[in-house]
Design an enzyme around this catalytic site. Structure first.
Site, PDB file in Angstrom:
ATOM      1  N   GLU A 220       0.827  -1.215   0.000  1.00  0.00           N
ATOM      2  CA  GLU A 220       0.000   0.000   0.000  1.00  0.00           C
ATOM      3  C   GLU A 220       0.857   1.260   0.000  1.00  0.00           C
ATOM      4  O   GLU A 220       0.353   2.355   0.290  1.00  0.00           O
ATOM      5  CB  GLU A 220      -0.949  -0.005   1.198  1.00  0.00           C
ATOM      6  CG  GLU A 220      -1.934  -1.161   1.145  1.00  0.00           C
ATOM      7  CD  GLU A 220      -3.034  -1.057   2.188  1.00  0.00           C
ATOM      8  OE1 GLU A 220      -2.926  -0.263   3.127  1.00  0.00           O
ATOM      9  OE2 GLU A 220      -4.023  -1.791   2.036  1.00  0.00           O
TER      10      GLU A 220
ATOM     11  N   LYS B 144     -15.935  -1.789   3.647  1.00  0.00           N
ATOM     12  CA  LYS B 144     -15.304  -2.026   2.349  1.00  0.00           C
ATOM     13  C   LYS B 144     -16.356  -2.617   1.409  1.00  0.00           C
ATOM     14  O   LYS B 144     -16.869  -3.713   1.672  1.00  0.00           O
ATOM     15  CB  LYS B 144     -14.167  -3.046   2.497  1.00  0.00           C
ATOM     16  CG  LYS B 144     -12.990  -2.598   3.364  1.00  0.00           C
ATOM     17  CD  LYS B 144     -12.140  -3.813   3.726  1.00  0.00           C
ATOM     18  CE  LYS B 144     -10.778  -3.444   4.271  1.00  0.00           C
ATOM     19  NZ  LYS B 144     -10.086  -4.632   4.833  1.00  0.00           N
TER      20      LYS B 144
HETATM   21  C1  2PG Z   1      -7.165  -3.970   5.764  1.00  0.00           C
HETATM   22  C2  2PG Z   1      -6.901  -3.777   4.286  1.00  0.00           C
HETATM   23  C3  2PG Z   1      -6.363  -2.418   3.976  1.00  0.00           C
HETATM   24  P1  2PG Z   1      -6.615  -5.887   2.784  1.00  0.00           P
HETATM   25  O1  2PG Z   1      -6.854  -5.019   6.335  1.00  0.00           O
HETATM   26  O2  2PG Z   1      -7.741  -3.088   6.387  1.00  0.00           O
HETATM   27  O3  2PG Z   1      -5.203  -2.116   4.719  1.00  0.00           O
HETATM   28  O4  2PG Z   1      -6.040  -4.771   3.796  1.00  0.00           O
HETATM   29  O5  2PG Z   1      -7.222  -5.158   1.649  1.00  0.00           O
HETATM   30  O6  2PG Z   1      -5.435  -6.724   2.385  1.00  0.00           O
HETATM   31  O7  2PG Z   1      -7.629  -6.647   3.569  1.00  0.00           O
HETATM   32 MG    MG Z   2      -7.791  -4.329   8.295  1.00  0.00          MG
END
Ligand code: 2PG
Ligand code: MG
Length: 428
Positions: free
Chosen positions: A206, A338
């Site tokens: 990231e 998300k």
């Molecule tokens: C999280 C995300 C973003 P990932 O764990 O919050 O940092 O990571 O998209 O790999 O789940």
């Molecule tokens: Mg997370």
């Protein structure tokens, strides 16, 4: 057919920030208005997330998405054509019913979330409004407080350290733009410090610096020093936010901290993090315990939730029912949201609304696998989330989001209200 009816739905394979295939969907309405969106992809995923459909086989490590793309053409397009794009909830319900599984595994969470977000963009374009304004209507909005990664770790850096995200957060900044200014200085100073010590080794997934540290604490010490080197007071102008992502190294109440060479039970993990909370200016902590450790979450929040916001990510997987359950039990105080964990815009909004109804902090978040898609920026503002997480201040897939937020803040001018310290939620 109304002019906001879906006329066509097209999908194509595009690429994400890890060089992996992903799904882009383009929706055109009868009026000619169109919208486009790309599915992101996580690396540290909760087991309750919507499932991305991947081809398997030898190509691209099994990660190709030709089946997901084909499903859009063969099944999703015929099911959506003629439907009103302005009725997002109806469209999303149709997608969920068409898939028919609990986790969107048949058509693919990647195909479904890209379609759902593309429909939303098309509806906003049809209304002639920026997406954030289309979502907000006449309601006032705030520009969210960003949490921004300085060091990446965990699954985003070959587990070089256990903790996944070492971030800074600036709730006391006067504006979003000022929060970015402060963060950029901290990032620059962190790079200088790493270089001086011979620890500079590029960046993690990231965009945060690759964590060439011998312990998790060393990363925290270095972060505090970087804040000071940048001329800020830790805990005042710039504070620390962590994503422990504990599901990556903890299961069944046992946590293996490979970097520190320790195995801890839930109580030990809570004490370790509690020690960090007293020694470092940490104001927010995500997934401090594993997704299967609700009791641990609850104990952690009881012990430390008044000092730091406790966020559920893998633990809540953007599920409205999980958020409501966690709120009733007081397992945590905030929810990470998300879209691709839930799979549709409507389910994502439901999780965020459940969080707000419970008095939780709400954070709209990117994934570790991202693209130039800026949909989440508009969701964060239009839904008045108050907080926003996108990774570091480098790499185009990250700066695309920060820069879009700067544009929105500028558009609002004197009416722009930075969410500030009140956006963070603590246990009362
Ligand atoms: C999280 C995300 C973003 P990932 O764990 O919050 O940092 O990571 O998209 O790999 O789940
Ligand atoms: Mg997370």
């Amino acid at each position: 057919m109304t002019s906001s009816a879906v006329a066509s739905v097209k999908a194509r394979r595009v690429w994400d920030s890890r060089g992996r295939p992903t799904v882009e969907v383009e929706v055109t309405l009868a009026s000619g208005a169109s919208g486009r969106a790309i599915a992101p992809a996580g690396a540290s995923t909760g087991s309750g997330e919507a499932i991305d459909l991947r081809d398997g086989g030898p190509r691209f490590g099994g990660l190709d998405v030709t089946h997901a793309v084909a499903h859009v053409a063969r099944e999703i397009a015929p099911a959506l054509e003629g439907r009103d794009a302005a009725a997002q909830a109806v469209v999303d319900a149709a997608l969920v019913a068409l898939d028919g599984t609990a986790n969107k595994a048949r058509l693919g969470g990647n195909a479904i979330v890209a379609t759902s977000m593309a429909v939303l963009h098309a509806a906003a374009a049809h209304a002639g409004l920026p997406l954030w304004r289309h979502l907000a209507g006449d309601r006032p909005v705030r520009i969210p407080v960003p949490e921004i990664q300085i060091f990446g770790g965990g699954a985003h850096a070959a587990r070089r350290v256990d903790i996944q995200d070492f971030m800074v957060i600036c709730p006391t900044a006067g504006s979003f733009a000022e929060a970015l200014d402060r963060t950029a200085e901290v990032y620059r100073c962190a790079g200088m410090l790493l270089k001086e010590r011979g620890l500079l080794q590029g960046v993690a997934d990231e965009g945060g610096f690759w964590p060439a540290f011998d312990s998790n604490e060393e990363a925290l010490d270095m972060l505090v020093r970087a804040i000071e080197r940048a001329g800020f007071t830790p805990g005042d102008e710039v504070s620390i936010s962590l994503d422990v992502a504990a599901s990556e190294f903890g299961r069944g109440g046992l946590y293996r901290l490979a970097r520190d060479g320790r195995e801890l039970d839930t109580g030990g993990m809570i004490d370790l993090l509690g020690g960090w909370l007293s020694r470092y200016p940490i104001v927010s902590i995500e997934d401090p315990l594993a997704e299967d450790d609700a009791e641990g979450f609850r104990a952690f929040t009881t012990a430390h939730g008044a000092r730091a916001q406790v966020i559920g990510d893998d633990f809540l997987v953007t599920s409205a029912s999980r958020v409501a359950d966690a709120a009733a039990r007081r397992d945590c105080t905030a929810v990470l949201v998300k879209p691709n964990q839930a799979g549709t815009v409507t389910e994502t909004l439901a999780a965020l609304s459940a969080g707000k109804a419970a008095g939780f902090g709400t954070i709209v978040s990117a994934r570790s696998g991202e693209t130039e898609d800026v949909t989440i920026v508009h969701l964060a503002v239009g839904w008045d989330a108050g907080q926003f997480k996108v990774g570091s201040i480098t790499r185009g897939e990250r700066t695309a989001k920060w820069n879009e937020m700067l544009r929105i803040e500028e558009t609002l001018g004197a009416r722009a209200r930075y969410a500030g310290p009140d956006a963070l939620a603590y246990a009362r």
